[in-house]
Scaffold this active site. Structure first.
Site, PDB file in Angstrom:
ATOM      1  N   ARG A  89      -0.455  28.003  31.311  1.00 11.05           N
ATOM      2  CA  ARG A  89      -0.679  27.756  32.733  1.00 11.05           C
ATOM      3  C   ARG A  89      -2.015  27.031  32.908  1.00 11.05           C
ATOM      4  NH1 ARG A  89       3.950  28.339  33.279  1.00 11.05           N
ATOM      5  NH2 ARG A  89       5.096  29.835  34.548  1.00 11.05           N
TER       6      ARG A  89
ATOM      7  N   HIS B  52       4.117  19.265  32.930  1.00  9.68           N
ATOM      8  CA  HIS B  52       4.688  20.621  32.848  1.00  9.68           C
ATOM      9  C   HIS B  52       6.167  20.554  32.413  1.00  9.68           C
ATOM     10  CE1 HIS B  52       4.452  24.979  34.515  1.00  9.68           C
ATOM     11  NE2 HIS B  52       5.363  24.897  33.559  1.00  9.68           N
TER      12      HIS B  52
HETATM   13  P1  NDP Z   1       5.621  36.918  26.330  1.00 14.83           P
HETATM   14  O1  NDP Z   1       5.409  37.895  27.417  1.00 14.83           O
HETATM   15  O2  NDP Z   1       6.785  37.079  25.419  1.00 14.83           O
HETATM   16  O3  NDP Z   1       4.310  36.870  25.404  1.00 14.83           O
HETATM   17  C1  NDP Z   1       3.022  36.945  25.914  1.00 14.83           C
HETATM   18  C2  NDP Z   1       2.037  37.146  24.776  1.00 14.83           C
HETATM   19  O4  NDP Z   1       0.707  37.075  25.304  1.00 14.83           O
HETATM   20  C3  NDP Z   1       2.176  38.507  24.099  1.00 14.83           C
HETATM   21  O5  NDP Z   1       1.995  38.396  22.714  1.00 14.83           O
HETATM   22  C4  NDP Z   1       1.018  39.307  24.714  1.00 14.83           C
HETATM   23  O6  NDP Z   1       0.498  40.340  23.893  1.00 14.83           O
HETATM   24  C5  NDP Z   1      -0.023  38.221  24.872  1.00 14.83           C
HETATM   25  N1  NDP Z   1      -1.032  38.612  25.872  1.00 14.83           N
HETATM   26  C6  NDP Z   1      -0.859  38.895  27.176  1.00 14.83           C
HETATM   27  N2  NDP Z   1      -2.015  39.250  27.763  1.00 14.83           N
HETATM   28  C7  NDP Z   1      -2.949  39.198  26.788  1.00 14.83           C
HETATM   29  C8  NDP Z   1      -4.343  39.457  26.745  1.00 14.83           C
HETATM   30  N3  NDP Z   1      -5.035  39.866  27.835  1.00 14.83           N
HETATM   31  N4  NDP Z   1      -4.998  39.308  25.577  1.00 14.83           N
HETATM   32  C9  NDP Z   1      -4.326  38.917  24.467  1.00 14.83           C
HETATM   33  N5  NDP Z   1      -2.991  38.648  24.439  1.00 14.83           N
HETATM   34  C10 NDP Z   1      -2.329  38.787  25.577  1.00 14.83           C
HETATM   35  O7  NDP Z   1       5.644  35.474  27.018  1.00 14.83           O
HETATM   36  P2  NDP Z   1       6.387  34.137  26.533  1.00 14.83           P
HETATM   37  O8  NDP Z   1       6.020  33.900  25.116  1.00 14.83           O
HETATM   38  O9  NDP Z   1       7.822  34.167  26.877  1.00 14.83           O
HETATM   39  O10 NDP Z   1       5.701  33.051  27.503  1.00 14.83           O
HETATM   40  C11 NDP Z   1       4.310  32.830  27.474  1.00 14.83           C
HETATM   41  C12 NDP Z   1       3.881  31.929  28.617  1.00 14.83           C
HETATM   42  O11 NDP Z   1       4.272  30.586  28.385  1.00 14.83           O
HETATM   43  C13 NDP Z   1       4.505  32.230  29.982  1.00 14.83           C
HETATM   44  O12 NDP Z   1       3.875  33.325  30.618  1.00 14.83           O
HETATM   45  C14 NDP Z   1       4.283  30.934  30.737  1.00 14.83           C
HETATM   46  O13 NDP Z   1       3.042  30.992  31.413  1.00 14.83           O
HETATM   47  C15 NDP Z   1       4.217  29.886  29.629  1.00 14.83           C
HETATM   48  N6  NDP Z   1       5.348  28.946  29.699  1.00 14.83           N
HETATM   49  C16 NDP Z   1       5.106  27.613  29.873  1.00 14.83           C
HETATM   50  C17 NDP Z   1       6.136  26.701  29.903  1.00 14.83           C
HETATM   51  C18 NDP Z   1       5.876  25.239  29.988  1.00 14.83           C
HETATM   52  O14 NDP Z   1       6.836  24.474  30.127  1.00 14.83           O
HETATM   53  N7  NDP Z   1       4.658  24.783  29.907  1.00 14.83           N
HETATM   54  C19 NDP Z   1       7.529  27.136  29.796  1.00 14.83           C
HETATM   55  C20 NDP Z   1       7.685  28.551  29.597  1.00 14.83           C
HETATM   56  C21 NDP Z   1       6.622  29.412  29.561  1.00 14.83           C
HETATM   57  P3  NDP Z   1       1.400  41.625  23.508  1.00 14.83           P
HETATM   58  O15 NDP Z   1       2.458  41.070  22.570  1.00 14.83           O
HETATM   59  O16 NDP Z   1       0.474  42.526  22.841  1.00 14.83           O
HETATM   60  O17 NDP Z   1       1.984  42.130  24.794  1.00 14.83           O
HETATM   61  C1  OXD Z   2       8.069  28.936  32.764  1.00 13.29           C
HETATM   62  C2  OXD Z   2       7.706  27.555  33.021  1.00 13.29           C
HETATM   63  O1  OXD Z   2       7.257  29.842  32.944  1.00 13.29           O
HETATM   64  O2  OXD Z   2       8.602  26.705  33.162  1.00 13.29           O
HETATM   65  O3  OXD Z   2       9.226  29.156  32.362  1.00 13.29           O
HETATM   66  O4  OXD Z   2       6.514  27.237  33.033  1.00 13.29           O
END
Ligand code: NDP
Ligand code: OXD
Length: 306
Positions: free
Chosen positions: A221, A269
């Site tokens: 993000r 994006h």
């Molecule tokens: P998940 O919820 O599966 O994974 C999130 C990861 O971040 C987990 O490993 C979690 O740790 C870690 N995390 C969260 N908070 C913290 C913190 N404070 N400190 C350290 N680690 C942290 O999410 P996804 O992998 O499915 O997606 C990740 C992000 O990708 C989405 O939230 C979105 O913002 C972004 N995204 C962007 C897209 C784009 O087109 N640019 C498309 C899709 C998604 P733990 O495993 O310990 O919980």
């Molecule tokens: C998502 C994105 O969060 O598209 O899936 O960014």
């Protein structure tokens, strides 16, 4: 069963058709103010008015992996938030990150400039062990990206909130291990959810801890990055470049310095797009499970915010 579709930025008709085909027993409509109570909703950045009028929804299915647009709203306590759990996004994310990484590592942008001037010139091969890739966020997308990067034999590190054991990844966890993770990383990939804890996590202080000649790939993000901190680190040479897919303001405003900076590659994006067929299949399967009283993956923990 009544299901509402309430998604800004999505064309409703094809989604309604696909949802109605997958859930023929359900009544599925675009939400309009004053509509009767529904059971479920498929949403993307819905207005607060929708949530205020629909306090009895059992679940909100977000048409994306990141739920930051939802967690900023007031959602009734009985309504579960459910995010997309891969649904065809992780392989796209892996493609995007590997492309950005290899384009930087192999200096393809410089070759393109040379070729545009008719120059046949070589650059010295670089060693992949000098380019450890650190992935912030080892969730659904981060772990898929880690596998893809490993396939090209780069050293891979990961950082998450809770401790992880991912084969071939040097895993770090928690705020206390962030500095060690950054100090070992040269190419930093952000795949964190946007929460109060992670907002602004890519800043002067953290990016300065990367190995010299560091490279940033932000695909999570825009608000993870303190945008005004990036350009000085690029201009003083500590960072060699950045690939940015997400921005604090989207679309990226005309005249924003990121558009024209020679060390920044911008995309709109698009790293991992929401795919209709995969998303509808996942949502329909989850609604069916919930209706049978079964558990589902992808429920957002309101305390953690993701
Ligand atoms: P998940 O919820 O599966 O994974 C999130 C990861 O971040 C987990 O490993 C979690 O740790 C870690 N995390 C969260 N908070 C913290 C913190 N404070 N400190 C350290 N680690 C942290 O999410 P996804 O992998 O499915 O997606 C990740 C992000 O990708 C989405 O939230 C979105 O913002 C972004 N995204 C962007 C897209 C784009 O087109 N640019 C498309 C899709 C998604 P733990 O495993 O310990 O919980
Ligand atoms: C998502 C994105 O969060 O598209 O899936 O960014």
């Amino acid at each position: 069963m009544k299901i509402y579709f309430c998604c800004t930025d999505f064309k409703a008709e094809p989604w309604l058709t696909a949802l109605r085909t997958a859930l023929p027993q359900a009544e599925i409509e675009v939400w309009a103010p004053g509509a009767p109570p529904g059971d479920y909703a498929v949403v993307w950045a819905p207005p607060q008015a929708f949530l205020d009028e629909q306090p009895r929804l059992k679940a909100l299915f977000n048409l994306g992996a990141g739920v930051d647009a939802l967690t900023q709203l007031k959602v009734a306590p009985a309504t579960q938030l459910v995010r997309l759990d891969d649904a065809g996004m992780s392989v796209q994310m892996a493609e995007y990150v590997v492309h950005a990484l290899i384009r930087h590592f192999r200096e393809f942008a410089l070759y393109e400039q040379d070729v545009a001037q008719g120059k046949w010139s070589f650059r010295r091969p670089r060693l992949r062990q000098d380019f450890p890739v650190g992935i912030m966020g080892l969730g659904v997308l981060g772990q898929r990206v880690a596998r893809a990067v490993q396939a090209f034999e780069f050293p891979v590190l990961g950082w998450s909130r809770s401790a992880k054991d991912v084969p071939g990844v040097r895993c770090h966890a928690g705020a206390e291990q962030l500095s060690d993770f950054l100090a070992e990383t040269r190419v930093l990939v952000c795949l964190l959810p946007l929460t109060a804890e992670t907002e602004g996590i890519l800043n002067r202080q953290t990016l300065a801890q990367l190995r010299p000649g560091g490279y940033l790939i932000n695909v999570a993000r825009g608000a993870h990055l303190v945008e005004e901190d990036l350009i000085p680190l690029l201009d003083n040479g500590h960072l060699a470049g950045a690939t940015l897919d997400v921005f604090r303001q989207e679309p990226l405003p005309a005249g924003h310095p990121f558009w024209r900076h020679p060390k920044i590659a911008v995309t709109p994006h698009t790293a991992a797009r929401t795919l209709r067929d995969e998303s509808v299949a996942q949502i329909a399967a989850k609604i069916t499970r919930l209706e049978h009283g079964e558990s589902i993956a992808g429920i957002v923990d309101p305390m953690k915010g993701y």
